[in-house]
Enzyme design. Sequence first.
Site, PDB file in Angstrom:
ATOM      1  N   SER A   1       8.481  -2.239 -19.493  1.00  0.00           N
ATOM      2  CA  SER A   1       8.076  -0.945 -19.839  1.00  0.00           C
ATOM      3  C   SER A   1       8.675  -0.597 -21.206  1.00  0.00           C
ATOM      4  CB  SER A   1       8.643   0.251 -18.727  1.00  0.00           C
ATOM      5  OG  SER A   1       8.475   1.193 -19.496  1.00  0.00           O
TER       6      SER A   1
ATOM      7  N   TYR B   1      15.242   4.379 -13.053  1.00  0.00           N
ATOM      8  CA  TYR B   1      13.682   3.656 -13.133  1.00  0.00           C
ATOM      9  C   TYR B   1      14.045   2.539 -14.465  1.00  0.00           C
ATOM     10  CZ  TYR B   1       9.137   2.257 -14.652  1.00  0.00           C
ATOM     11  OH  TYR B   1       7.981   1.574 -15.240  1.00  0.00           O
TER      12      TYR B   1
ATOM     13  N   LYS C   1      14.066  -1.676 -14.888  1.00  0.00           N
ATOM     14  CA  LYS C   1      13.231  -2.509 -15.462  1.00  0.00           C
ATOM     15  C   LYS C   1      14.181  -3.379 -16.566  1.00  0.00           C
ATOM     16  CE  LYS C   1       9.458  -1.654 -14.231  1.00  0.00           C
ATOM     17  NZ  LYS C   1       8.516  -2.727 -13.451  1.00  0.00           N
TER      18      LYS C   1
ATOM     19  N   ASN D   1       2.490  12.101 -15.142  1.00  0.00           N
ATOM     20  CA  ASN D   1       2.043  11.861 -16.652  1.00  0.00           C
ATOM     21  C   ASN D   1       1.130  12.667 -17.035  1.00  0.00           C
ATOM     22  OD1 ASN D   1       2.682   8.806 -14.933  1.00  0.00           O
ATOM     23  ND2 ASN D   1       3.755   9.393 -16.745  1.00  0.00           N
ATOM     24  N   LEU D   2       1.135  12.864 -18.511  1.00  0.00           N
ATOM     25  CA  LEU D   2       0.298  13.459 -19.284  1.00  0.00           C
ATOM     26  C   LEU D   2      -1.300  13.482 -18.572  1.00  0.00           C
ATOM     27  CD1 LEU D   2      -0.106  15.850 -21.111  1.00  0.00           C
ATOM     28  CD2 LEU D   2      -0.212  14.131 -23.026  1.00  0.00           C
TER      29      LEU D   2
ATOM     30  N   LYS E   1       7.524   3.582 -10.097  1.00  0.00           N
ATOM     31  CA  LYS E   1       7.619   3.735 -11.236  1.00  0.00           C
ATOM     32  C   LYS E   1       7.896   5.304 -11.698  1.00  0.00           C
ATOM     33  CE  LYS E   1       2.483   4.808 -11.218  1.00  0.00           C
ATOM     34  NZ  LYS E   1       1.259   4.686 -11.753  1.00  0.00           N
TER      35      LYS E   1
ATOM     36  N   LEU F   1       0.820  -1.079  -0.073  1.00  0.00           N
ATOM     37  CA  LEU F   1      -0.113   0.112   0.090  1.00  0.00           C
ATOM     38  C   LEU F   1       0.995   1.329   0.037  1.00  0.00           C
ATOM     39  CD1 LEU F   1      -3.055  -1.017   2.311  1.00  0.00           C
ATOM     40  CD2 LEU F   1      -2.787  -1.468  -0.133  1.00  0.00           C
ATOM     41  N   SER F   2       2.151   1.248  -0.370  1.00  0.00           N
ATOM     42  CA  SER F   2       2.844   2.480  -0.393  1.00  0.00           C
ATOM     43  C   SER F   2       2.486   3.289  -1.533  1.00  0.00           C
ATOM     44  CB  SER F   2       4.416   1.855  -0.673  1.00  0.00           C
ATOM     45  OG  SER F   2       4.441   1.247  -2.096  1.00  0.00           O
TER      46      SER F   2
END
Length: 341
Positions: free
Chosen positions: A126, A150, A154, A200-201, A86, A35-36
Amino acid sequence: MSQHVLVTGGAGFIGSHTVVQLVNAGHQVTILDNLSNSSIIALERIKKLCTGPLDFIEGDIRNPSLLEKLFSDHDITAVIHFAGLKAVGESVEKPLEYYENNVGGTTQLLKAMQHAGVKTFIFSSSATVYGDPETLPITEDSPRSTTNPYGQTKLMCEHILEDLDQTQDGWKIILLRYFNPVGAHISGTIGESPAGTPNNLMPFVSQVASGRRDTLSVFGNDYPTKDGTGVRDYIHVEDLAEGHLAALNYLLEQPDNTLQAINLGTGKGISVLELVNAFEQASGQQIPYQISPRRSGDIATCYADATRAKSLLGWQATKTVEDMCNDTWRWQSQNPNGYDA
Ligand code: NAD
Ligand code: UFG
């Protein structure tokens, strides 16, 4: 065939939508989430959308004794691994947290799986692993490189999984490389709930449309694209969730020692200004914007060649940009502060 799937990070944005589809397709699901970056409210909402029972364990993938107990108490047959951090910008500020959580956490999870003899694994990778692509659309065989911690995490996880496949018996692994996930469940009850200012957009645009923020900054209008703004392959989170079910079904039919990397995207590139226009249509709201300098590390254009997903998984995205905007707007209007009261 019904499976018992452990979904790490199942209370988060992509995980929540995938869990609902897994349960409603007849699978047994156990969520492990610390739940972070999610909330117990999300879990209650997920449960309401599920037609069957759902098991939740609050805990961390970096906790080996918890994992050992989890695998011995539950007859897990496959793992879908969403848990991780992320945010690209945050990863530059706190690289050790990113390596510890994303690489260390994934390694702990894989060790526990190996010990328990559970070797069917779907990994949230990703399009960031393609760096600044030399050719478009991006196929799974395009060269991999990254420009931030990040992305490195990945890519490192992909290498770890490739080594596992090469050296250890019995693993069945899919690396799902997501392009730009957006949208929300059609009920408007679960969606993306970023803490603080969205990076993010799509969440930024929806918060401007709802009046929570004044103006969108468009990061650069001098890229070599149709209108000078960045082009991305936005994919509806419900399509993405279906991609995980298709990946699970595919792996179950494969012989041991399978590893596939698969792009999950629509194959279509949309510019920032096109997305803003589409969101104005969906919401009926004006979205004031200003042109700002380019964001450091951004690339001009990124969209998938999604043919492998179609040929191997029988999956393709079906939702339109209008669907993505309509569903995001429903979620945003019904939950102006996300899961926060
Ligand atoms: P999210 O932050 O909404 O979900 C991640 C979940 O993992 C959260 O619920 C968080 O509480 C949990 N978590 C984090 N660290 C954990 C730990 N150590 N132990 C247990 N739980 C932990 O993110 P999301 O958008 O749903 O992304 C899911 C995955 O997909 C991530 O691995 C992300 O890197 C990857 N991905 C996301 C995007 C995107 O734009 N959303 C794009 C490509 C890849
Ligand atoms: N953008 C703006 N203003 C904003 C936010 C974004 O103009 O306030 C622009 C960006 O410059 C870019 C486009 O909108 O051209 C998309 O930006 P996002 O931040 O929404 O997405 P990115 O493609 O930069 O990155 C996302 C995830 C990464 C992931 C990558 C590929 O954040 O983690 O997709 O999957 F690696």
